[in-house]
Design a protein around this motif. Structure first.
Motif, PDB file in Angstrom:
ATOM      1  N   ASN B  21       0.800  -1.138   0.522  1.00 25.75           N
ATOM      2  CA  ASN B  21       0.216   0.072   0.028  1.00 25.75           C
ATOM      3  C   ASN B  21       0.919   1.304   0.140  1.00 25.75           C
ATOM      4  OD1 ASN B  21      -2.867  -1.594   0.393  1.00 25.75           O
ATOM      5  ND2 ASN B  21      -1.074  -1.598   2.586  1.00 25.75           N
ATOM      6  N   SER B 220     -11.050   8.405   7.277  1.00 24.52           N
ATOM      7  CA  SER B 220     -10.806   7.142   7.134  1.00 24.52           C
ATOM      8  C   SER B 220     -12.097   6.207   8.135  1.00 24.52           C
ATOM      9  CB  SER B 220      -9.964   6.387   7.033  1.00 24.52           C
ATOM     10  OG  SER B 220      -8.926   5.865   5.952  1.00 24.52           O
ATOM     11  N   ASP B 312      -9.007  -4.035  -3.782  1.00 27.99           N
ATOM     12  CA  ASP B 312      -7.775  -4.238  -2.558  1.00 27.99           C
ATOM     13  C   ASP B 312      -6.615  -2.341  -2.972  1.00 27.99           C
ATOM     14  OD1 ASP B 312      -5.615  -4.529  -0.762  1.00 27.99           O
ATOM     15  OD2 ASP B 312      -4.626  -5.612  -3.050  1.00 27.99           O
ATOM     16  N   GLY B 315      -8.791   0.612  -0.157  1.00 28.15           N
ATOM     17  CA  GLY B 315      -8.727  -0.539   1.438  1.00 28.15           C
ATOM     18  C   GLY B 315      -9.944  -1.055   1.946  1.00 28.15           C
ATOM     19  N   PRO B 437      -5.722   0.282   5.182  1.00 34.22           N
ATOM     20  CA  PRO B 437      -4.978   1.307   5.302  1.00 34.22           C
ATOM     21  C   PRO B 437      -6.050   2.387   4.517  1.00 34.22           C
ATOM     22  CG  PRO B 437      -4.629  -0.431   2.718  1.00 34.22           C
ATOM     23  CD  PRO B 437      -5.310  -1.065   3.865  1.00 34.22           C
ATOM     24  N   SER B 438      -5.718   3.146   5.294  1.00 31.22           N
ATOM     25  CA  SER B 438      -6.233   4.909   4.555  1.00 31.22           C
ATOM     26  C   SER B 438      -6.612   4.355   3.416  1.00 31.22           C
ATOM     27  CB  SER B 438      -5.596   6.049   4.512  1.00 31.22           C
ATOM     28  OG  SER B 438      -5.203   5.879   6.240  1.00 31.22           O
ATOM     29  N   TYR B 439      -8.745   4.543   3.226  1.00 34.45           N
ATOM     30  CA  TYR B 439      -9.379   4.522   1.891  1.00 34.45           C
ATOM     31  C   TYR B 439      -8.358   5.926   1.302  1.00 34.45           C
ATOM     32  CZ  TYR B 439     -12.913   2.415   4.864  1.00 34.45           C
ATOM     33  OH  TYR B 439     -13.268   1.351   4.751  1.00 34.45           O
TER      34      TYR B 439
END
Lengths: 76, 634
Positions: B21, B220, B312, B315, B437-439
């Motif tokens: 990411n 997020s 993916d 996120g 992970p953050s969007y």
């Protein structure tokens, strides 16, 4: 107290990782090192993993068994 | 290929390393224009993309995109992405080749990512640090200063915006300068910095932080409150997955039939000059039929690849795994395994490719080995035929059996996976610690390129083998058995099969299949449906002299039900129907699946393993089912 028992949305720091050597190294590499700031955001359904924010920015899904092996010190 | 062959070519190689990411693929795509090719590196079992890049001064270098890793030194298992990347870098260092390590680092996660920088700096290779997500940082009211990083790390550091074409030139110039160096094994003093302090120095709050910027920092978190909500979360996720399944199943179908129509048209055009002999049949049925099988998979592969890439990169995939993990863990499966298992109900071939989202190598292998047990759409015509033939006029029983067939596939997959985890694929389970992970908005161009690459690779890796298998099957079913009397001209298709090598094989298999109630005709059907399960109906139709059984199986069902042997007894009873159904549930009757397994495990061993265990399981279960049915008076 372990990360697993930490109340949700309560800041804490990691004291110790009670895992085997290679797992400890791996968790440290992820950012789950001694001294790191952690906060449990929520728990997954049916004994699912915990969502934990680490170091203020990154979130991880952490299995409860692993969370139970991480000693933390809650902020006052 | 020998394991001590050199890993890299003689020129300069640029190796992209970074956490998952971190934006590594975006940087790779920016640099190479998405000209992705899977590199062929001896002894490396995970895909490493490679593409040439022309630098103004140095000339052409190879850019390699290594798997995303959190750490090189803490690789728990050599089969994980970490283990692969580590052995790759170790070998590059040992070969003393000209390789430049480029760490792609998400600036919003600077402190955590500097641990990997520290590991990279300990290797005797030149290092460049490329920071991504500067725009996100700035939108959140923070500023990034690379000067403290340059000073502390002692290597070039550059911040890029992966979506800004201008930042490519700066990166190219930096790579060019570094690639034209003469000292390729730099010695460095021990690091004197700590990650937290250095990160705090490089990333600071901007002078004025707007409310909007503060809100963005928690974006997020706010989205998670809805998407990970105890009730709404699973409902939304399951809804999305059902939509994806519907797309793989329903949208792919018309596209596949269109491709099929085109191929049939092509066959008709080719058929004229080829006359009516074996050659024509080989070209239209053998080769074009095989090509049709390959192309039929393409829409599914593309839809699934696009969906998984979008999930993916945004996120959300990690969130889905979080939601389902608790439900699946008692069955020894992780949250992410839901995606391949659902896909396999449409088709095992794209599902086997989808197991790439599983990080634990043993969990992934186990999943690949059990996916063929799940009820794919190609089994349905055969189920329909058998149910119509042997349970005629009993619609409720037919419906119950149909559901039971689906459930048997799921139960078998879970049970076999539990057994395998204690036997063939036993070993330590990786602790579940997954980054969420953050969007972010996915890079659509990168997703598009991945889809094109996946389609190309499928045709190249899997398609050629499917064509070859299809050609062999055609020969078995159309060429007379050695020593057989020549057929009169104008013999029916049924007579051709009856005198074929395949029929001899079917008769030779009768001692094995007789306890299940299968005669040589069913055996030939099984043989033909190894090419594709749906061929079972058409083949039985040809043998039984029923035309066009594919579009209307009812006459064939009647023929099977009323067929009598030479003594006037019914050739196939209800018991035969039940054992054939059960056999079809478990047997990996699909060359495409086996070829896909070969491609993903890079070994024939697991192909034989799957074929062996599924046929053994199918035989035993079919045998038991037919005896139970006899006890119940069938």
């Amino acid at each position: 107290m372990t990360l697993r028992e930490l109340p949700h949305r309560h800041a804490a720091r990691i004291l110790r990782l009670n895992l085997d050597a290679s797992e400890t190294l791996w968790l440290r590499a992820l950012g789950l090192a001694e001294g790191a700031a952690v906060e449990v955001l929520r728990a997954g359904l049916l004994g699912g993993p915990l969502q934990v924010r680490v170091g203020g920015h990154v979130a991880f899904a952490i299995d409860r068994a692993v969370a139970g092996a991480i000693d933390v010190e809650p902020a006052p | 290929m020998s394991a001590d062959a050199r890993l890299l070519a003689d020129g300069v190689s640029v190796l992209l390393v970074g956490r998952p990411n971190a934006g590594k693929s975006s940087v790779y795509n920016r640099l190479t224009g998405g000209d992705a090719k899977v590199g062929n590196f001896p002894g490396i079992t995970v895909d490493v993309l490679a593409a040439p890049l022309a630098l103004p001064r140095t000339g052409t270098v190879q850019v390699l995109d290594l798997p995303g890793v959190y750490s090189l030194d803490a690789a728990i298992d050599p089969g994980t992405d970490e283990g692969v990347a580590r052995s790759f870098l170790d070998r590059v260092a040992a070969e003393r080749g000209r390789a430049l390590l480029v760490q792609v680092l998400d600036a919003t996660q600077l402190a955590a990512s500097l641990a990997l920088t520290r590991e990279l700096l300990r290797r005797p290779l030149p290092v460049v640090v490329v920071l991504t997500q500067r725009d996100v940082l700035e939108a959140e009211g923070r500023s990034l200063d690379v000067a403290p990083l340059r000073a502390a790390l002692g290597v070039p550091v550059i911040a890029v915006n992966a979506r800004d074409a201008g930042s490519r030139e700066g990166l190219i110039a930096l790579l060019d300068a570094e690639a034209s160096r003469t000292d390729w094994t730099p010695a460095r003093p021990a690091a004197t910095w700590t990650a937290e302090a250095l990160a705090a120095e490089a990333v600071r709050d901007a002078a004025v932080v707007s409310d909007e910027a503060l809100a963005r920092r928690l974006r997020s978190d706010r989205i998670d409150r809805v998407l990970l909500h105890g009730v709404a979360g699973p409902v939304l996720f399951l809804g999305l997955m059902v939509g994806l399944f519907a797309a793989v199943y329903a949208v792919a179908d018309p596209v596949s039939s269109l491709l099929d129509t085109v191929l049939q048209g092509l066959g008709a055009v080719l058929a004229r000059p080829l006359g009516t002999g074996l050659l024509r049949s080989f070209v239209t049925d053998g080769l074009l039929g095989g090509a049709g099988t390959v192309l039929a998979f393409l829409p599914q592969i593309v839809i699934l690849t696009a969906a998984l890439e979008l999930l993916d990169a945004s996120g959300y995939l990690a969130r889905g795994a979080f939601l389902l993990d608790g439900v699946l863990r008692p069955f020894g499966l992780g949250g992410r395994s839901f995606v391949p298992m659902l896909t396999a109900h449409a088709c095992a071939v794209p599902a086997i490719a989808a197991t790439r989202i599983l990080r634990d190598p043993r969990e992934r292998l186990t999943m690949i080995l059990v996916l063929p047990l799940l009820t794919c759409s190609a089994r349905i015509p055969t189920y329909g035929l058998i149910l119509a033939a042997f349970f005629h006029g009993r619609p409720v029983l037919q419906a119950v059996l149909f559901v039971a067939l689906y459930l048997s596939g799921i139960v078998a997959a879970v049970v076999v996976s539990l057994v395998l985890r204690r036997s063939a694929t036993k070993g330590r389970r990786l602790p579940l610690v997954l980054e969420m992970p953050s969007y972010r908005a996915p890079d659509l161009r990168a997703v598009g390129r991945t889809c094109v690459l996946a389609a190309k690779r499928f045709v190249h890796d899997v398609g050629t083998s499917i064509l070859a298998c299809g050609a062999v099957l055609w020969v078995l079913l159309h060429v007379p058995a050695p020593g057989a009397a020549p057929l009169p001209t104008g013999a029916t298709a049924g007579a051709v099969i009856e005198h074929s090598a395949g029929a001899s094989l079917g008769r030779a298999l009768e001692p094995v299949t007789r306890p299940l109630g299968f005669d040589w005709r069913i055996n030939v059907g099984l043989l033909a449906s190894f090419g594709a399960r749906e061929l079972m109906v058409g083949t039985l139709g040809v043998i039984s002299g029923v035309e066009d059984a594919d579009s209307d199986p009812r006459p064939l069902a009647d023929r099977l039900r009323t067929a009598r042997d030479e003594h006037g007894a019914r050739r196939y009873g209800t018991r035969t129907g039940i054992s054939l159904l059960v056999f079809f549930v478990f047997a990996c009757q699909c060359m495409s699946t086996l070829v896909a397994i070969r491609r993903e495990t890079r070994s024939w061993r697991w192909v034989f393993f799957v074929a062996g265990y599924t046929y053994a399981l199918a035989w035993v279960c079919a045998f038991l089912a037919s005896h139970v049915a006899a006890l119940l008076g069938a």
